[in-house]
Design a protein around this motif. Structure first.
Motif, PDB file in Angstrom:
ATOM      1  N   MET A  34       0.820  -1.210   0.000  1.00 28.03           N
ATOM      2  CA  MET A  34       0.000   0.000   0.000  1.00 28.03           C
ATOM      3  C   MET A  34       0.856   1.264   0.000  1.00 28.03           C
ATOM      4  N   VAL A  35       1.843   1.326   0.897  1.00 26.91           N
ATOM      5  CA  VAL A  35       2.681   2.520   0.991  1.00 26.91           C
ATOM      6  C   VAL A  35       3.423   2.743  -0.327  1.00 26.91           C
ATOM      7  N   ALA A  36       3.937   1.677  -0.922  1.00 24.79           N
ATOM      8  CA  ALA A  36       4.627   1.802  -2.209  1.00 24.79           C
ATOM      9  C   ALA A  36       3.687   2.359  -3.273  1.00 24.79           C
ATOM     10  N   GLY A  63       2.222   9.428  -6.497  1.00 27.91           N
ATOM     11  CA  GLY A  63       2.513  10.847  -6.364  1.00 27.91           C
ATOM     12  C   GLY A  63       2.170  11.453  -5.017  1.00 27.91           C
ATOM     13  N   PHE A  64       1.781  10.630  -4.053  1.00 30.29           N
ATOM     14  CA  PHE A  64       1.566  11.137  -2.697  1.00 30.29           C
ATOM     15  C   PHE A  64       2.936  11.440  -2.098  1.00 30.29           C
ATOM     16  N   ARG A  65       3.080  12.641  -1.530  1.00 35.36           N
ATOM     17  CA  ARG A  65       4.399  13.042  -1.056  1.00 35.36           C
ATOM     18  C   ARG A  65       4.448  13.318   0.440  1.00 35.36           C
ATOM     19  N   LYS A  66       3.357  13.208   1.136  1.00 33.89           N
ATOM     20  CA  LYS A  66       3.350  13.340   2.599  1.00 33.89           C
ATOM     21  C   LYS A  66       2.819  12.022   3.143  1.00 33.89           C
ATOM     22  N   GLU A  95      10.677   4.439   0.123  1.00 35.27           N
ATOM     23  CA  GLU A  95      11.891   4.946  -0.529  1.00 35.27           C
ATOM     24  C   GLU A  95      12.198   4.156  -1.794  1.00 35.27           C
ATOM     25  N   ARG A  96      12.018   2.831  -1.750  1.00 35.92           N
ATOM     26  CA  ARG A  96      12.236   2.024  -2.965  1.00 35.92           C
ATOM     27  C   ARG A  96      11.277   2.438  -4.068  1.00 35.92           C
ATOM     28  N   ALA A  97      10.016   2.650  -3.715  1.00 38.32           N
ATOM     29  CA  ALA A  97       9.025   3.035  -4.717  1.00 38.32           C
ATOM     30  C   ALA A  97       9.389   4.380  -5.339  1.00 38.32           C
ATOM     31  N   TRP A  98       9.855   5.315  -4.515  1.00 36.10           N
ATOM     32  CA  TRP A  98      10.239   6.624  -5.052  1.00 36.10           C
ATOM     33  C   TRP A  98      11.440   6.499  -5.992  1.00 36.10           C
ATOM     34  N   PRO A 122      10.045   6.702 -12.710  1.00 39.33           N
ATOM     35  CA  PRO A 122      10.678   7.503 -13.772  1.00 39.33           C
ATOM     36  C   PRO A 122      10.340   8.981 -13.543  1.00 39.33           C
ATOM     37  N   GLY A 123      11.340   9.843 -13.683  1.00 39.88           N
ATOM     38  CA  GLY A 123      11.095  11.266 -13.440  1.00 39.88           C
ATOM     39  C   GLY A 123      10.504  11.499 -12.073  1.00 39.88           C
ATOM     40  N   ARG A 124      11.139  10.929 -11.038  1.00 36.64           N
ATOM     41  CA  ARG A 124      10.488  10.766  -9.747  1.00 36.64           C
ATOM     42  C   ARG A 124      10.186  12.065  -9.014  1.00 36.64           C
ATOM     43  N   GLY A 125      10.897  13.156  -9.302  1.00 35.58           N
ATOM     44  CA  GLY A 125      10.600  14.410  -8.624  1.00 35.58           C
ATOM     45  C   GLY A 125      11.043  14.383  -7.174  1.00 35.58           C
ATOM     46  N   GLU A 126      10.442  15.233  -6.372  1.00 36.39           N
ATOM     47  CA  GLU A 126      10.838  15.368  -4.980  1.00 36.39           C
ATOM     48  C   GLU A 126      10.522  14.086  -4.201  1.00 36.39           C
ATOM     49  N   PRO A 127      11.403  13.720  -3.266  1.00 35.32           N
ATOM     50  CA  PRO A 127      11.125  12.527  -2.454  1.00 35.32           C
ATOM     51  C   PRO A 127      10.035  12.800  -1.428  1.00 35.32           C
TER      52      PRO A 127
END
Length: 435
Positions: free
Chosen positions: A120-122, A128-131, A164-167, A171-176
């Motif tokens: 789920m978290v991945a 694109g959820f960042r928080k 972190e692995r999912a981020w 591709p073009g992952r953007g901000e962590p």
């Protein structure tokens, strides 16, 4: 979110007096899947040029669909479609995941539940959820109760590694992603029982949670991710039960506030702030509860507005709710026929009718997507759209919207009245927080 926390902890020199006095840098977090609430949030934030933080919980949205039927990617598309329809810049949108952990599968053994939580978290991060709120505080089927805090921290690390692995794989992952740790008592969505007072989290307990998580992150090689842990969830002494609110008392949280003030890069996230007064919300923000979550309070305001529109319809068009063809009897009939979302919460048969309709925990929010309820709601709005009621009825049942119409800030259109009703619950949050 990182910039917001930095500005909260170190206001820029020459910041407006309002930001240093009445308000503090902070952000409301709106946890709702109702399209009207989301549209109201986007509009209110866009009007002020502020980011809109919209969150989904693990029970609402997960790889199995949750109770909304949406996966994380589906929820993102859902919110972005609302933003597009409202003409809102998608760059203002911040998506968050709340209580991400094994809660949805807590009746399973821990090994299975945590495997589901990692997936789920991945998926949240990949969508694109960042928080990301890492919450592994709940005991699973084969766990001790309560779960030891060291186990909670170890499980949070597992989920952070998955995130972190999912981020990294994007591709073009953007901000962590940034992370929130900790949880609050009672459970999300309001207390099950009547409450009188709550114990505020002690600085020692908050410090222990922070230390255990810091050590667990370091042991797992997650030092870079730890730099993106921006907030802790603690209990500031706010909550609501079915019919009353436990108000924030800043003198009881003074030591807790002083503790987080000494922690660089960290703020508190306050849950269950629904129904707090505007001044208490502002005080929470000043006391470093820089992320203020609201959920049931927003859909409660939506329900109040719909009930008022149903009363207007009855007076204006003569529809008799006693015949069972109006919105209110339809909603309550569906709830009684399908009680799984409220039965564990409403235990007093003598006040069941009042609890179903008016409880602050607002279990009605689980039923707005029901086909019968959607049909009844659409029919109500359609009838009032085609036969606009006189302002005298709006003055009686929707006085705040009546004032806005008289001032030229609102039109006498049912969809606009409804959205403004939902927005009433959100404006105190924006007023409490500086941009």
């Amino acid at each position: 979110m990182l910039d917001l926390v930095r500005r909260h902890k170190q206001p820029a020199p020459g910041a407006p007096e309002a930001a240093r006095g009445r308000m503090a840098v902070g952000i409301p977090s709106v946890c709702s899947a109702h399209p009207v609430v989301i549209a109201a949030t986007l509009r209110e934030c866009a009007a002020l040029g502020r980011p809109a933080l919209i969150e989904a919980t693990s029970n609402q949205v997960n790889q199995d669909g949750g109770y909304t039927g949406m996966t994380p990617a589906g929820f993102r598309r859902f919110v972005e479609a609302i933003a597009q329809a409202e003409g809102i810049d998608p760059g203002l949108l911040v998506l968050g995941g709340d209580h991400l952990g094994p809660n949805a599968w807590r009746k399973w053994p821990a090994a299975q539940a945590m495997a589901k939580a990692e997936v789920m978290v991945a998926q949240y991060v990949a969508a694109g959820f960042r928080k990301i709120h890492l919450d592994c505080s709940m005991s699973c089927a084969d766990d001790p109760v309560p779960l030891p805090e060291a186990d909670i921290a170890a499980r949070a690390v597992r989920l952070c590694l998955a995130a972190e692995r999912a981020w990294r794989d994007m591709p073009g992952r953007g901000e962590p992603p940034v992370y929130v740790i900790g949880t609050e008592v009672p459970v999300p969505g309001g207390a099950h029982e009547d409450l009188e007072e709550l114990a505020v989290t002690s600085p020692d307990a908050a410090g222990a949670t922070l230390a255990l998580h810091r050590e667990a992150f370091a042991a797992a090689g997650l030092d870079a991710a730890w730099e993106r842990v921006i907030a802790m969830v603690v209990q500031p002494g706010v909550e609501f039960d079915h019919h009353k609110v436990i108000d924030y008392r800043p003198e009881k949280a003074r030591a807790l506030s002083a503790f987080i003030a000494s922690q660089p890069g960290l703020v508190f996230e306050a849950h269950s702030t629904d129904y707090q007064t505007p001044e208490r919300l502002a005080q929470l923000a000043r006391d470093h509860f820089a992320i203020l979550k609201v959920g049931p309070g927003a859909t409660f305001a939506l329900r109040e507005t719909l009930w008022a529109l149903a009363a207007v319809e009855h007076e204006w068009l003569g529809r008799d709710a006693a015949h069972g063809d109006g919105l209110i009897p339809t909603v309550l009939g569906v709830m009684r026929a399908e009680p799984e979302h409220w039965r564990p919460y409403y235990q007093d048969p003598a006040r069941l009718q009042v609890d179903l309709a008016y409880s602050l925990s607002d279990r009605i929010r689980y039923y707005w997507a029901h086909p019968k309820v959607q049909t009844a709601c659409a029919a109500l709005l359609d009838r009032l759209e085609h036969s606009p009621p006189p302002l005298t009825l709006l003055s009686q049942f929707l006085p705040r919207q009546y004032d806005a119409i008289r001032d030229g800030r609102l039109r006498n259109r049912p969809a606009e009245l409804l959205r403004d009703g939902a927005a009433q619950s959100l404006r105190p949050y924006l007023a409490a927080c500086a941009a």
